[in-house]
Scaffold this active site. Sequence first.
Site, PDB file in Angstrom:
ATOM      1  N   LYS A 211     -26.376   5.023 -46.720  1.00 30.72           N
ATOM      2  CA  LYS A 211     -25.843   4.741 -45.375  1.00 30.72           C
ATOM      3  C   LYS A 211     -26.178   3.307 -44.945  1.00 30.72           C
ATOM      4  O   LYS A 211     -25.323   2.569 -44.439  1.00 30.72           O
ATOM      5  CB  LYS A 211     -26.404   5.746 -44.373  1.00 30.72           C
ATOM      6  CG  LYS A 211     -26.238   5.367 -42.919  1.00 30.72           C
ATOM      7  CD  LYS A 211     -24.781   5.301 -42.481  1.00 30.72           C
ATOM      8  CE  LYS A 211     -24.607   4.498 -41.221  1.00 30.72           C
ATOM      9  NZ  LYS A 211     -24.096   5.185 -40.102  1.00 30.72           N
ATOM     10  N   CYS A 265     -24.833  -0.678 -35.101  1.00 28.19           N
ATOM     11  CA  CYS A 265     -24.941  -0.228 -36.501  1.00 28.19           C
ATOM     12  C   CYS A 265     -25.066  -1.409 -37.450  1.00 28.19           C
ATOM     13  O   CYS A 265     -26.107  -1.611 -38.072  1.00 28.19           O
ATOM     14  CB  CYS A 265     -23.709   0.584 -36.870  1.00 28.19           C
ATOM     15  SG  CYS A 265     -23.356   1.868 -35.676  1.00 28.19           S
TER      16      CYS A 265
HETATM   17  N1  SAJ Z   1     -16.554  -7.606 -37.495  1.00 28.96           N
HETATM   18  C1  SAJ Z   1     -16.217  -8.909 -37.852  1.00 28.96           C
HETATM   19  N2  SAJ Z   1     -15.296  -9.082 -38.851  1.00 28.96           N
HETATM   20  C2  SAJ Z   1     -14.713  -8.035 -39.477  1.00 28.96           C
HETATM   21  C3  SAJ Z   1     -15.060  -6.713 -39.113  1.00 28.96           C
HETATM   22  C4  SAJ Z   1     -15.989  -6.523 -38.108  1.00 28.96           C
HETATM   23  O1  SAJ Z   1     -16.718  -9.893 -37.306  1.00 28.96           O
HETATM   24  O2  SAJ Z   1     -13.869  -8.293 -40.355  1.00 28.96           O
HETATM   25  C5  SAJ Z   1     -17.535  -7.388 -36.418  1.00 28.96           C
HETATM   26  C6  SAJ Z   1     -16.953  -6.643 -35.224  1.00 28.96           C
HETATM   27  O3  SAJ Z   1     -16.278  -7.521 -34.354  1.00 28.96           O
HETATM   28  C7  SAJ Z   1     -18.211  -6.035 -34.617  1.00 28.96           C
HETATM   29  C8  SAJ Z   1     -19.082  -5.732 -35.854  1.00 28.96           C
HETATM   30  O4  SAJ Z   1     -18.556  -6.517 -36.899  1.00 28.96           O
HETATM   31  O5  SAJ Z   1     -18.875  -6.986 -33.812  1.00 28.96           O
HETATM   32  C9  SAJ Z   1     -19.098  -4.270 -36.279  1.00 28.96           C
HETATM   33  O6  SAJ Z   1     -17.796  -3.705 -36.204  1.00 28.96           O
HETATM   34  P1  SAJ Z   1     -17.217  -2.677 -37.293  1.00 28.96           P
HETATM   35  O7  SAJ Z   1     -15.875  -2.269 -36.824  1.00 28.96           O
HETATM   36  O8  SAJ Z   1     -17.254  -3.281 -38.630  1.00 28.96           O
HETATM   37  O9  SAJ Z   1     -18.246  -1.477 -37.323  1.00 28.96           O
HETATM   38  P2  SAJ Z   1     -18.923  -0.471 -36.245  1.00 28.96           P
HETATM   39  O10 SAJ Z   1     -20.280  -1.000 -35.904  1.00 28.96           O
HETATM   40  O11 SAJ Z   1     -18.016  -0.151 -35.128  1.00 28.96           O
HETATM   41  O12 SAJ Z   1     -19.078   0.857 -37.138  1.00 28.96           O
HETATM   42  C10 SAJ Z   1     -19.783   0.795 -38.362  1.00 28.96           C
HETATM   43  C11 SAJ Z   1     -18.935   1.460 -39.455  1.00 28.96           C
HETATM   44  N3  SAJ Z   1     -19.491   1.141 -40.771  1.00 28.96           N
HETATM   45  C12 SAJ Z   1     -18.717   0.705 -41.780  1.00 28.96           C
HETATM   46  O13 SAJ Z   1     -17.543   0.479 -41.670  1.00 28.96           O
HETATM   47  C13 SAJ Z   1     -19.415   0.508 -43.091  1.00 28.96           C
HETATM   48  C14 SAJ Z   1     -18.900   2.961 -39.234  1.00 28.96           C
HETATM   49  O14 SAJ Z   1     -18.235   3.602 -40.305  1.00 28.96           O
HETATM   50  C15 SAJ Z   1     -20.335   3.525 -39.133  1.00 28.96           C
HETATM   51  O15 SAJ Z   1     -20.346   4.904 -38.860  1.00 28.96           O
HETATM   52  C16 SAJ Z   1     -21.003   2.837 -37.980  1.00 28.96           C
HETATM   53  O16 SAJ Z   1     -21.038   1.432 -38.262  1.00 28.96           O
HETATM   54  C17 SAJ Z   1     -22.410   3.403 -37.850  1.00 28.96           C
HETATM   55  O17 SAJ Z   1     -22.657   4.245 -36.957  1.00 28.96           O
HETATM   56  O18 SAJ Z   1     -23.257   3.085 -38.690  1.00 28.96           O
END
Ligand code: SAJ
Length: 416
Positions: A211, A265
């Site tokens: 995870k 996360c």
């Molecule tokens: N982000 C970027 N560039 C990207 C993608 C995301 O800068 O290309 C940034 C977003 O703007 C945000 C951060 O990353 O600030 C996180 O966003 P996210 O959409 O990647 O993830 P979370 O935090 O909403 O959810 C994540 C997910 N993990 C993965 O995709 C591996 C989700 O599946 C998990 O359940 C969750 O973390 C968790 O609870 O751990």
Amino acid sequence: MIISVIGLGYIGLPTAAILASKGVNVIGVDTNKNIVDTVNQGKIHIVEPGLDFLVHNAVKSGQLRAVSNPERADVFMIAVPTPFKGDNEPNLSYIKSAAKAISPVLEKGNLVILESTVPVGTTEKIVEWIKVERPDLSFPEFGSNELQYDIAIAHCPERVLPGYVVSELVENDRIIGGITTKCAKRACDLYKIFVKADCLITDCRTAELSKLVENSFRDVNIAFANELSLICDKLNINVWKMIELANYHPRVNILRPGPGVGGHCIAVDPWFIVSSAPNETKLIQTAREVNNNKPNFVMDKIDHAVESIGRKKSELTVACLGLAFKQDIDDLRESPALVIAHQVGLMGFGACYLVEPNNDEVPEIFNNTKVKLTPVDVALEVADIVVLLVDHSSFKEIDLSLLSDKKIIDTKGIWS
Ligand code: SAJ
């Protein structure tokens, strides 16, 4: 069968409601009295599409009720937060409290499942914490083949994406790590009640790390994208176009640069690996630094924009578009957009307008500033500098001709 879900937050409440919708008797436990009362009224305290309907039906049918203290059940699922302390060390106090709280009501034959994201070794710590409270019960031991014990224990990390929780809880594959294989198999039978996808059995240490690795993988990939944005800025190349072209390669998939990484996360979990292996995590730590430094780069860009206009800051109006940690949500936790907007609010601009379509109030952090929360059209009418911080859908629909006379800092590349 009675299942008790400890912690009625972003994960616990949807899980409780989905189990209830499958006909299971569910007792939700939360230390926050307001949450208990809200759920018992069939209402929800978080923003998550589809959840209000599920909870309403579950409570109305009598399958779900909320309480403040644990009661006897067959299965206990722990879904409480694991924040980190100031020094990036994981704070396991909520998990320890939950383990201690269920101890008095545990009975022979119970199954305890940890859903919270945790550092490696935490599932085994739960055994130790409960053992202290209940020396009369026997517990499984990691790596042992012993089949006789009173309480089965497993870790099944949640992996759902905020905004899609209700469908992803059912559709996503699950990793199920037992203290022993027998524990994992029992937990697997339970998840099959509502999970349509595969339930993959392993040991609890592997489940804990996998995870953390999933979120670190994303953090490192985003750090790479953010570093590329600095390189491209220096070389005067459009980073969005360049990444789009590189991603045409069949085995390349670079994520998108932004103002930094937020949420509870991806910005947090990599530190749980670092805390277990500080000397072996150079790349993971550097990725965190790169992502944490990105807001400083955005601040420099704002300074340059002011210089290039050639007027005093006190004569200029700035608009910050978006405060949430990502698109189309209201969640501000660890949000780089919030950090940047707050610093902009303190820079001494003549006026600073904030636009956040998913929030009605100026967050408390801005109490020492003179910012105003306005609709996007109001902000765009008066702004000299526009800083796009979140790629909310409504911002993508803005008529670009409204931006033509302004300095634009587009951190998400939606107008590039
Ligand atoms: N982000 C970027 N560039 C990207 C993608 C995301 O800068 O290309 C940034 C977003 O703007 C945000 C951060 O990353 O600030 C996180 O966003 P996210 O959409 O990647 O993830 P979370 O935090 O909403 O959810 C994540 C997910 N993990 C993965 O995709 C591996 C989700 O599946 C998990 O359940 C969750 O973390 C968790 O609870 O751990």
